[in-house]
Design an enzyme around this catalytic site. Structure first.
Site, PDB file in Angstrom:
ATOM      1  N   ASP A 211     -38.479 -20.981  16.341  1.00  0.00           N
ATOM      2  CA  ASP A 211     -38.195 -19.944  15.346  1.00  0.00           C
ATOM      3  C   ASP A 211     -36.896 -20.187  14.573  1.00  0.00           C
ATOM      4  O   ASP A 211     -36.573 -19.423  13.660  1.00  0.00           O
ATOM      5  CB  ASP A 211     -38.130 -18.560  16.030  1.00  0.00           C
ATOM      6  CG  ASP A 211     -39.508 -18.060  16.439  1.00  0.00           C
ATOM      7  OD1 ASP A 211     -40.514 -18.671  16.047  1.00  0.00           O
ATOM      8  OD2 ASP A 211     -39.571 -17.046  17.167  1.00  0.00           O
TER       9      ASP A 211
ATOM     10  N   ARG B  62     -53.067 -20.794  17.073  1.00  0.00           N
ATOM     11  CA  ARG B  62     -52.524 -19.818  18.025  1.00  0.00           C
ATOM     12  C   ARG B  62     -53.617 -19.173  18.885  1.00  0.00           C
ATOM     13  O   ARG B  62     -53.921 -17.980  18.755  1.00  0.00           O
ATOM     14  CB  ARG B  62     -51.687 -18.772  17.297  1.00  0.00           C
ATOM     15  CG  ARG B  62     -50.537 -19.411  16.546  1.00  0.00           C
ATOM     16  CD  ARG B  62     -49.606 -18.426  15.934  1.00  0.00           C
ATOM     17  NE  ARG B  62     -48.684 -17.833  16.889  1.00  0.00           N
ATOM     18  CZ  ARG B  62     -47.662 -17.061  16.536  1.00  0.00           C
ATOM     19  NH1 ARG B  62     -47.449 -16.806  15.279  1.00  0.00           N
ATOM     20  NH2 ARG B  62     -46.865 -16.541  17.452  1.00  0.00           N
TER      21      ARG B  62
ATOM     22  N   ARG C 276     -49.754 -10.219  15.298  1.00  0.00           N
ATOM     23  CA  ARG C 276     -50.343 -10.904  16.454  1.00  0.00           C
ATOM     24  C   ARG C 276     -49.826 -10.341  17.771  1.00  0.00           C
ATOM     25  O   ARG C 276     -50.545 -10.302  18.754  1.00  0.00           O
ATOM     26  CB  ARG C 276     -50.005 -12.383  16.400  1.00  0.00           C
ATOM     27  CG  ARG C 276     -50.642 -13.151  15.295  1.00  0.00           C
ATOM     28  CD  ARG C 276     -50.288 -14.606  15.458  1.00  0.00           C
ATOM     29  NE  ARG C 276     -50.629 -15.046  16.802  1.00  0.00           N
ATOM     30  CZ  ARG C 276     -51.815 -15.492  17.151  1.00  0.00           C
ATOM     31  NH1 ARG C 276     -52.760 -15.611  16.267  1.00  0.00           N
ATOM     32  NH2 ARG C 276     -52.056 -15.834  18.405  1.00  0.00           N
TER      33      ARG C 276
ATOM     34  N   LYS D  61     -36.570  -8.335  17.908  1.00  0.00           N
ATOM     35  CA  LYS D  61     -37.927  -7.946  17.506  1.00  0.00           C
ATOM     36  C   LYS D  61     -38.934  -8.288  18.604  1.00  0.00           C
ATOM     37  O   LYS D  61     -39.705  -7.428  19.039  1.00  0.00           O
ATOM     38  CB  LYS D  61     -38.303  -8.676  16.212  1.00  0.00           C
ATOM     39  CG  LYS D  61     -39.759  -8.543  15.836  1.00  0.00           C
ATOM     40  CD  LYS D  61     -40.073  -9.212  14.513  1.00  0.00           C
ATOM     41  CE  LYS D  61     -40.349 -10.696  14.614  1.00  0.00           C
ATOM     42  NZ  LYS D  61     -41.675 -11.073  15.117  1.00  0.00           N
ATOM     43  N   ASN D  62     -38.943  -9.562  19.027  1.00  0.00           N
ATOM     44  CA  ASN D  62     -39.993  -9.999  19.942  1.00  0.00           C
ATOM     45  C   ASN D  62     -39.908  -9.287  21.291  1.00  0.00           C
ATOM     46  O   ASN D  62     -40.927  -9.029  21.930  1.00  0.00           O
ATOM     47  CB  ASN D  62     -39.948 -11.527  20.139  1.00  0.00           C
ATOM     48  CG  ASN D  62     -40.437 -12.253  18.896  1.00  0.00           C
ATOM     49  OD1 ASN D  62     -40.978 -11.637  17.981  1.00  0.00           O
ATOM     50  ND2 ASN D  62     -40.249 -13.565  18.866  1.00  0.00           N
TER      51      ASN D  62
ATOM     52  N   ARG E 124     -40.572  -7.979   8.014  1.00  0.00           N
ATOM     53  CA  ARG E 124     -41.166  -7.958   9.357  1.00  0.00           C
ATOM     54  C   ARG E 124     -40.110  -8.208  10.420  1.00  0.00           C
ATOM     55  O   ARG E 124     -40.242  -7.722  11.541  1.00  0.00           O
ATOM     56  CB  ARG E 124     -42.239  -9.040   9.474  1.00  0.00           C
ATOM     57  CG  ARG E 124     -43.427  -8.830   8.583  1.00  0.00           C
ATOM     58  CD  ARG E 124     -44.504  -9.815   8.915  1.00  0.00           C
ATOM     59  NE  ARG E 124     -44.788  -9.754  10.354  1.00  0.00           N
ATOM     60  CZ  ARG E 124     -45.612 -10.557  10.994  1.00  0.00           C
ATOM     61  NH1 ARG E 124     -46.242 -11.499  10.350  1.00  0.00           N
ATOM     62  NH2 ARG E 124     -45.811 -10.420  12.288  1.00  0.00           N
TER      63      ARG E 124
ATOM     64  N   CYS F  45     -52.949 -18.024  12.118  1.00  0.00           N
ATOM     65  CA  CYS F  45     -51.979 -17.530  11.143  1.00  0.00           C
ATOM     66  C   CYS F  45     -51.356 -18.726  10.454  1.00  0.00           C
ATOM     67  O   CYS F  45     -51.735 -19.864  10.716  1.00  0.00           O
ATOM     68  CB  CYS F  45     -50.937 -16.632  11.805  1.00  0.00           C
ATOM     69  SG  CYS F  45     -49.787 -17.532  12.811  1.00  0.00           S
TER      70      CYS F  45
ATOM     71  N   ILE G 110     -44.114 -26.962  19.163  1.00  0.00           N
ATOM     72  CA  ILE G 110     -44.736 -25.714  19.633  1.00  0.00           C
ATOM     73  C   ILE G 110     -45.932 -25.319  18.765  1.00  0.00           C
ATOM     74  O   ILE G 110     -47.000 -24.976  19.283  1.00  0.00           O
ATOM     75  CB  ILE G 110     -43.712 -24.543  19.630  1.00  0.00           C
ATOM     76  CG1 ILE G 110     -42.427 -24.935  20.371  1.00  0.00           C
ATOM     77  CG2 ILE G 110     -44.326 -23.283  20.232  1.00  0.00           C
ATOM     78  CD1 ILE G 110     -42.560 -25.130  21.854  1.00  0.00           C
TER      79      ILE G 110
END
Ligand code: UD1
Length: 419
Positions: free
Chosen positions: A306, A123, A94, A22-23, A398, A118, A328
């Protein structure tokens, strides 16, 4: 609203195909803005985030052809009709802030909504903006929007922290700037390296992606290319946790250890057996209880933030106490109170969670606030007594394609209920 119902499952057995990342895919889609020739992406995951970004790109004038049921996207930014990324879309995703670098790189002008905070933290985007300013962009903030303009020139940009999004935005802006840009303390994530590989395929001159210093020599134009999206290492890690909770053996197709070395080390320290096969990564639970393992999240090549929620779900059942430190994001333990409602023994102090394993959890209706938190609750539900009901399934859509189908394919007792 749809819900997912999870019952006690396992031992699991079988294969799970891992989708494109995805990213990575989102940033490659943004990069299509840099050329007036089409960028064709293959191995595209079918996710609502991809649909949301497509909507934004189309509002800028990008034409998108969808082939192979959406697994291939042909993005054609021949004539851009707008350089405004509207709040209504950026607030939903985002990552769409990453049209900023490509837009200003291509047209010398961009108006992009600030994404705002978020669920997992504030962020900020200050590193993105400082980087563009160093390259000569005029940047103003007005009414919640970033107004950026100027002919960019090469510069030295050193980030205070190796931000993934900022590295990618500045790298995209730099590929068509005049002169050489040196990005120091750059993100080394595979997604960032994959973006550089795609830009290079489009004619960019980039060296050092995947290391902490990236050198970008500006070129006049980029051409079209066809590029395959790399395997989603976070989806991979998520499904590797599944046998860690429900027992059994699962082979994640397309997975390679180099994408997740630090995570694999911790999984093995907990007692799981991991084998690289020709087809992917196989994870086997040896039986009995796993051992508690401490984890500190860190930028790549460290343990990914993640995967912290999923690992915490697994540690809820381990023997002993594990300490999970999140470095993070400031607010990334939203899954902990939900796991506690299911009977987990977790003590959160600031950015540290101490998890003491218990024999079993009890099912409960749970609510998640973000993508990775939601999936951790589904994983936990596979070793809970009773029926765990996970609400707000749109978070999962998502980032996880066919989550229920993939888990059912290895024998998990998971069902999606539509209303
Ligand atoms: C990306 C990933 C996300 C992952 C994260 C860290 C995408 C779409 N998302 O997010 O899944 O969890 O990397 O691996 O690729 N920061 C600032 N100022 C900035 C930029 C960042 O202070 O200008 C801070 C952030 O608030 C955060 C940290 O730096 O605390 C890391 O953020 P960053 O690496 O930028 O994450 P994203 O690119 O947003």
């Amino acid at each position: 609203m749809d819900r997912i119902v999870v019952k006690r499952s396992g031992p699991l057995s079988g294969q799970i195909p891992i989708a494109g990342a995805k990213n990575t895919c989102l940033k490659l889609m943004c990069a299509s803005l840099l050329s007036d020739e089409p960028l064709t992406l293959t191995n595209v995951p079918r996710l609502s985030d991809v649909a949301t970004l497509s909507e934004l790109l189309e509002s800028l004038g990008v034409q998108i052809g969808r082939l192979d049921e959406g697994r291939t996207l042909a993005l054609s930014a021949t004539d851009l009709t707008s350089h405004l990324a509207h709040y209504d879309i950026v607030r939903k995703l985002r990552a769409s802030f990453n049209v900023l670098g490509p837009l200003i790189g291509r047209t010398g002008e961009a108006i992009v909504s600030l994404p705002g905070g978020c669920a997992i933290g504030a962020r900020a985007v200050d590193f993105h903006l400082e980087g563009l300013k160093a390259m000569g962009a005029k940047v103003d903030l007005k009414d919640g929007y970033v107004y950026a303009s100027g002919d960019l020139k090469g510069a030295e940009v050193e980030f205070p922290f190796p931000s993934v999004g900022a590295t990618e935005n500045v790298m995209c802006a730099a590929v068509r700037a005049r002169g050489t840009t040196v990005i120091k303390n750059a993100a080394r994530e595979p997604d960032t390296k994959a973006l550089a590989d795609c830009l290079i395929a489009m004619g960019a001159d980039i060296e050092g992606a995947g290391t902490e210093q990236i050198v970008v020599r500006g070129v006049d134009r980029l051409h079209g290319a066809t590029h395959r999206v790399i395997t989603d290492r976070i989806e991979l890690g998520t499904y590797m946790v599944a046998p860690g909770i429900a027992g059994g053996e699962v082979e994640c197709l397309g997975g390679t250890r180099d994408l997740l070395a630090a995570f694999c080390d911790k999984m093995e320290a907990a007692g799981l057996e991991i084998t690289q096969t020709d087809a992917g990564l196989k994870v086997r639970h040896p039986g009995g209880r796993l051992k508690a393992v401490d984890v500190t999240t860190a930028p790549f090549p460290g343990f990914p933030t993640d995967l912290q929620a999923q690992f915490m779900a697994m540690m809820c059942f381990a023997e002993g106490t594990s300490t999970l430190e999140e470095t993070i994001f400031e607010n990334r333990f939203m899954h902990a109170p939900e796991l506690i409602r299911m009977g987990a023994n977790i003590d959160v102090q600031g950015n540290t969670a101490r998890v003491t394993g218990v024999d079993h959890l009890r099912a409960a209706p749970v609510m998640a606030t973000d993508l990775r938190a939601s999936v951790s609750l589904i994983l936990a539900g596979m070793a809970a007594e009773g029926e765990t009901i996970v609400n707000r399934v749109y978070h999962l859509d998502r980032g996880y394609e066919h989550l229920v189908r993939k888990l059912r394919g290895v024998g998990a007792n998971v069902e999606r209920l539509s209303e």
